[in-house]
Design an enzyme around this catalytic site. Sequence first.
Site, PDB file in Angstrom:
ATOM      1  N   CYS A  54     -33.646  17.355   3.323  1.00 46.93           N
ATOM      2  CA  CYS A  54     -33.489  16.397   4.427  1.00 46.93           C
ATOM      3  C   CYS A  54     -32.102  16.319   5.071  1.00 46.93           C
ATOM      4  CB  CYS A  54     -33.875  15.007   3.956  1.00 46.93           C
ATOM      5  SG  CYS A  54     -35.579  14.940   3.413  1.00 46.93           S
ATOM      6  N   ASN A 107     -10.215   1.643   1.871  1.00 42.35           N
ATOM      7  CA  ASN A 107      -9.961   1.577   3.313  1.00 42.35           C
ATOM      8  C   ASN A 107     -10.664   2.712   4.053  1.00 42.35           C
ATOM      9  OD1 ASN A 107      -8.551  -0.735   3.118  1.00 42.35           O
ATOM     10  ND2 ASN A 107      -6.551   0.108   3.629  1.00 42.35           N
ATOM     11  N   THR A 136       0.863  -1.181   0.000  1.00 47.97           N
ATOM     12  CA  THR A 136       0.000   0.000   0.000  1.00 47.97           C
ATOM     13  C   THR A 136       0.896   1.226   0.000  1.00 47.97           C
ATOM     14  OG1 THR A 136      -1.639  -1.227   1.235  1.00 47.97           O
ATOM     15  CG2 THR A 136      -1.858   1.178   1.242  1.00 47.97           C
ATOM     16  N   LYS A 159      -7.036   2.042  -3.402  1.00 44.65           N
ATOM     17  CA  LYS A 159      -6.775   1.297  -2.170  1.00 44.65           C
ATOM     18  C   LYS A 159      -7.110   2.155  -0.935  1.00 44.65           C
ATOM     19  CE  LYS A 159      -4.901  -1.514   0.777  1.00 44.65           C
ATOM     20  NZ  LYS A 159      -5.273  -2.872   1.098  1.00 44.65           N
ATOM     21  N   LYS A 199     -30.649  19.159   7.504  1.00 41.45           N
ATOM     22  CA  LYS A 199     -31.428  19.370   8.737  1.00 41.45           C
ATOM     23  C   LYS A 199     -31.395  18.103   9.606  1.00 41.45           C
ATOM     24  CE  LYS A 199     -36.184  18.246   7.375  1.00 41.45           C
ATOM     25  NZ  LYS A 199     -36.155  16.930   7.981  1.00 41.45           N
ATOM     26  N   LYS A 249     -31.136  18.411  -7.404  1.00 37.64           N
ATOM     27  CA  LYS A 249     -30.912  17.233  -8.238  1.00 37.64           C
ATOM     28  C   LYS A 249     -31.953  17.227  -9.347  1.00 37.64           C
ATOM     29  CE  LYS A 249     -33.790  13.968  -5.735  1.00 37.64           C
ATOM     30  NZ  LYS A 249     -33.979  12.658  -5.184  1.00 37.64           N
ATOM     31  N   GLY A 262     -27.833  18.281  -1.298  1.00 39.70           N
ATOM     32  CA  GLY A 262     -28.777  19.367  -1.007  1.00 39.70           C
ATOM     33  C   GLY A 262     -30.115  18.760  -0.700  1.00 39.70           C
ATOM     34  N   ARG A 311     -34.034  23.730  -2.188  1.00 41.42           N
ATOM     35  CA  ARG A 311     -33.541  23.879  -0.812  1.00 41.42           C
ATOM     36  C   ARG A 311     -32.130  23.292  -0.692  1.00 41.42           C
ATOM     37  NH1 ARG A 311     -38.544  21.602   2.520  1.00 41.42           N
ATOM     38  NH2 ARG A 311     -38.810  20.501   0.560  1.00 41.42           N
TER      39      ARG A 311
HETATM   40  P1  NAI Z   1       5.439  -7.274   6.661  1.00 35.28           P
HETATM   41  O1  NAI Z   1       6.081  -6.261   7.520  1.00 35.28           O
HETATM   42  O2  NAI Z   1       4.769  -8.456   7.263  1.00 35.28           O
HETATM   43  O3  NAI Z   1       6.500  -7.840   5.626  1.00 35.28           O
HETATM   44  C1  NAI Z   1       7.340  -7.024   4.875  1.00 35.28           C
HETATM   45  C2  NAI Z   1       8.574  -7.849   4.526  1.00 35.28           C
HETATM   46  O4  NAI Z   1       9.374  -7.113   3.610  1.00 35.28           O
HETATM   47  C3  NAI Z   1       9.466  -8.159   5.728  1.00 35.28           C
HETATM   48  O5  NAI Z   1       9.677  -9.550   5.830  1.00 35.28           O
HETATM   49  C4  NAI Z   1      10.773  -7.405   5.387  1.00 35.28           C
HETATM   50  O6  NAI Z   1      11.915  -8.070   5.881  1.00 35.28           O
HETATM   51  C5  NAI Z   1      10.721  -7.400   3.880  1.00 35.28           C
HETATM   52  N1  NAI Z   1      11.615  -6.435   3.247  1.00 35.28           N
HETATM   53  C6  NAI Z   1      11.963  -5.184   3.645  1.00 35.28           C
HETATM   54  N2  NAI Z   1      12.809  -4.618   2.768  1.00 35.28           N
HETATM   55  C7  NAI Z   1      13.024  -5.530   1.796  1.00 35.28           C
HETATM   56  C8  NAI Z   1      13.820  -5.528   0.607  1.00 35.28           C
HETATM   57  N3  NAI Z   1      14.553  -4.469   0.255  1.00 35.28           N
HETATM   58  N4  NAI Z   1      13.793  -6.630  -0.179  1.00 35.28           N
HETATM   59  C9  NAI Z   1      13.055  -7.707   0.167  1.00 35.28           C
HETATM   60  N5  NAI Z   1      12.298  -7.762   1.285  1.00 35.28           N
HETATM   61  C10 NAI Z   1      12.279  -6.686   2.083  1.00 35.28           C
HETATM   62  O7  NAI Z   1       4.409  -6.467   5.743  1.00 35.28           O
HETATM   63  P2  NAI Z   1       2.976  -6.938   5.199  1.00 35.28           P
HETATM   64  O8  NAI Z   1       1.986  -6.972   6.296  1.00 35.28           O
HETATM   65  O9  NAI Z   1       3.150  -8.122   4.329  1.00 35.28           O
HETATM   66  O10 NAI Z   1       2.597  -5.680   4.306  1.00 35.28           O
HETATM   67  C11 NAI Z   1       3.281  -5.365   3.132  1.00 35.28           C
HETATM   68  C12 NAI Z   1       2.559  -4.255   2.423  1.00 35.28           C
HETATM   69  O11 NAI Z   1       1.247  -4.676   2.063  1.00 35.28           O
HETATM   70  C13 NAI Z   1       2.363  -2.995   3.249  1.00 35.28           C
HETATM   71  O12 NAI Z   1       2.414  -1.874   2.404  1.00 35.28           O
HETATM   72  C14 NAI Z   1       0.966  -3.136   3.805  1.00 35.28           C
HETATM   73  O13 NAI Z   1       0.375  -1.909   4.111  1.00 35.28           O
HETATM   74  C15 NAI Z   1       0.261  -3.806   2.640  1.00 35.28           C
HETATM   75  N6  NAI Z   1      -0.897  -4.607   2.990  1.00 35.28           N
HETATM   76  C16 NAI Z   1      -0.895  -5.389   4.108  1.00 35.28           C
HETATM   77  C17 NAI Z   1      -1.997  -6.160   4.425  1.00 35.28           C
HETATM   78  C18 NAI Z   1      -2.002  -6.973   5.631  1.00 35.28           C
HETATM   79  O14 NAI Z   1      -3.084  -7.433   6.000  1.00 35.28           O
HETATM   80  N7  NAI Z   1      -0.889  -7.236   6.266  1.00 35.28           N
HETATM   81  C19 NAI Z   1      -3.206  -6.160   3.574  1.00 35.28           C
HETATM   82  C20 NAI Z   1      -3.062  -5.363   2.368  1.00 35.28           C
HETATM   83  C21 NAI Z   1      -1.956  -4.596   2.120  1.00 35.28           C
END
Ligand code: NAI
Length: 459
Positions: free
Chosen positions: A270, A219, A130, A215, A273, A334, A267, A341
């Site tokens: 409803c 969220n 993300t 994304k 108010k 609309k 607008g 109003r």
């Molecule tokens: P995480 O923190 O569990 O895993 C990230 C991994 O990337 C770690 O193992 C880290 O060592 C590795 N890493 C860091 N630098 C690196 C590099 N240069 N080369 C290779 N690996 C490297 O993160 P997670 O939870 O998997 O999230 C990843 C992304 O996905 C984030 O942006 C998060 O916001 C997004 N996301 C996460 C969800 C979730 O439920 N965990 C759902 C949807 C999106």
Amino acid sequence: MKLAVAGAGFVGLVHAAVMANQENQVVLFDVNERRIDDLNDFCAGVTDKLPIHEPGLPELIKSAQKKNTLFFTTDADKAIQEATVIFICVGTPPNEQGKADLKYVDSVAHNIGKVLQQSPGYKLIVNKSTVPVGTAKRVRKIVSQYYQGEFDVASNPETLAEGRAVRDASMPTRIIVGVDSTKARKIFHELYARFFLPQQEKIYFMSPESGELTKYACNTYLASQVVLTNIFANTAKQVGANWRDMVPAILDDVRIGKFVHPGPGFGGSCFSKDLAQLYHTIREHGGDEFDYTVLETVLAQNEHQKLKIMHDIEKAYKGDFAGKKIAVWGLSFKRDTNDIRDAASLKLIPHLLNLGCTVHLHDPEAMEEFIKEMEHDHADLTNALFFTDKYEAIKGCDGLLILNDWKTYKQPDFNTLREALQRKVIFDGKDLLEYASVKDEGDFEYYSIGRPDIVNVKP
Ligand code: NAI
């Protein structure tokens, strides 16, 4: 297809395992050696525990292992070199100001650039993490420092939820892909079409910026829904109502979750108010400040939104309104009503008049109501002219402003607009016109609420 996945966290590991079971060759790399060792130990049977817990994930990894399609490594260079598509799934944690820290994304981008410098060849680089709007451009810029050959950067935000990540990734409800190139779109199609029944594909292609923002929009919609749910649950308790009894009736309102058409604010008689009354109800029943101030913010945003299109009007006229004639289509709040109003017209038109503009106004039903309301407010209507024919209204005008969604405005005759308007500029405050049609006309400047401006058109 040969894929590399950067980052063996929740997203990367699940994505790699799912894709490896779909006739792809996947190499998952991570800078965390311990994590990679743990994954290799799991595959070698040294441990039966994975570093992350997700129902169905061990089975999925074992299945890919049997097929020889999933490998774990710390050798990023080799993984990148051998892959056609590289998914960036590294963390993007918030920094002290709450901004996403992109250092891990940047580091993978540098890595890819360096590998491409040594071993040129087409790559599709995919931001699955993300990331803020503009990150695809940022990654492109980094890679371009090393490599000028052909490559694409796409936004393909992950939508899985922890705890049911395998199910979400194996049976996605939709796939969001932000990418401009046709070649890249074909690759995505090849990768993802198999997740859907034929004719029921839900791969939403858009620009990288739209993909990145989608994304955050999803969220935020969801987070806001949680907040609203809690506000109503709190209020229900406070006033002696039962939230659970209310829920089915609320969810049966077909507009909720479905009305996503932007415009000049809401607008009508409803919403304002009712929200204002609810604000007082919560306060009077000793409700929490956090609960009622949300309503205040909603109302304030809505008032502000009524003038939002003014930014575009100012931009187009470079702030010079003196003597400008603007045609306005749509006065009621609309279509299909003469109710004005709380309509945006009541705010915008006096604003334009105060700036020194002359306005040519048209509405199929609401002109009388509008005049009555303006007179009630003692507005000076000397420079407001009223027309019963929408095309007569635009004659000699320096622009057309659309404020509501009467059907008659939806598909205007561009030739008539072209001949009648002094300057071919349309301000679409309701996002009513078909964007592609306006663009195809080629000579209209076009400003709307939720789409990019069309400027630099041929005279
Ligand atoms: P995480 O923190 O569990 O895993 C990230 C991994 O990337 C770690 O193992 C880290 O060592 C590795 N890493 C860091 N630098 C690196 C590099 N240069 N080369 C290779 N690996 C490297 O993160 P997670 O939870 O998997 O999230 C990843 C992304 O996905 C984030 O942006 C998060 O916001 C997004 N996301 C996460 C969800 C979730 O439920 N965990 C759902 C949807 C999106």
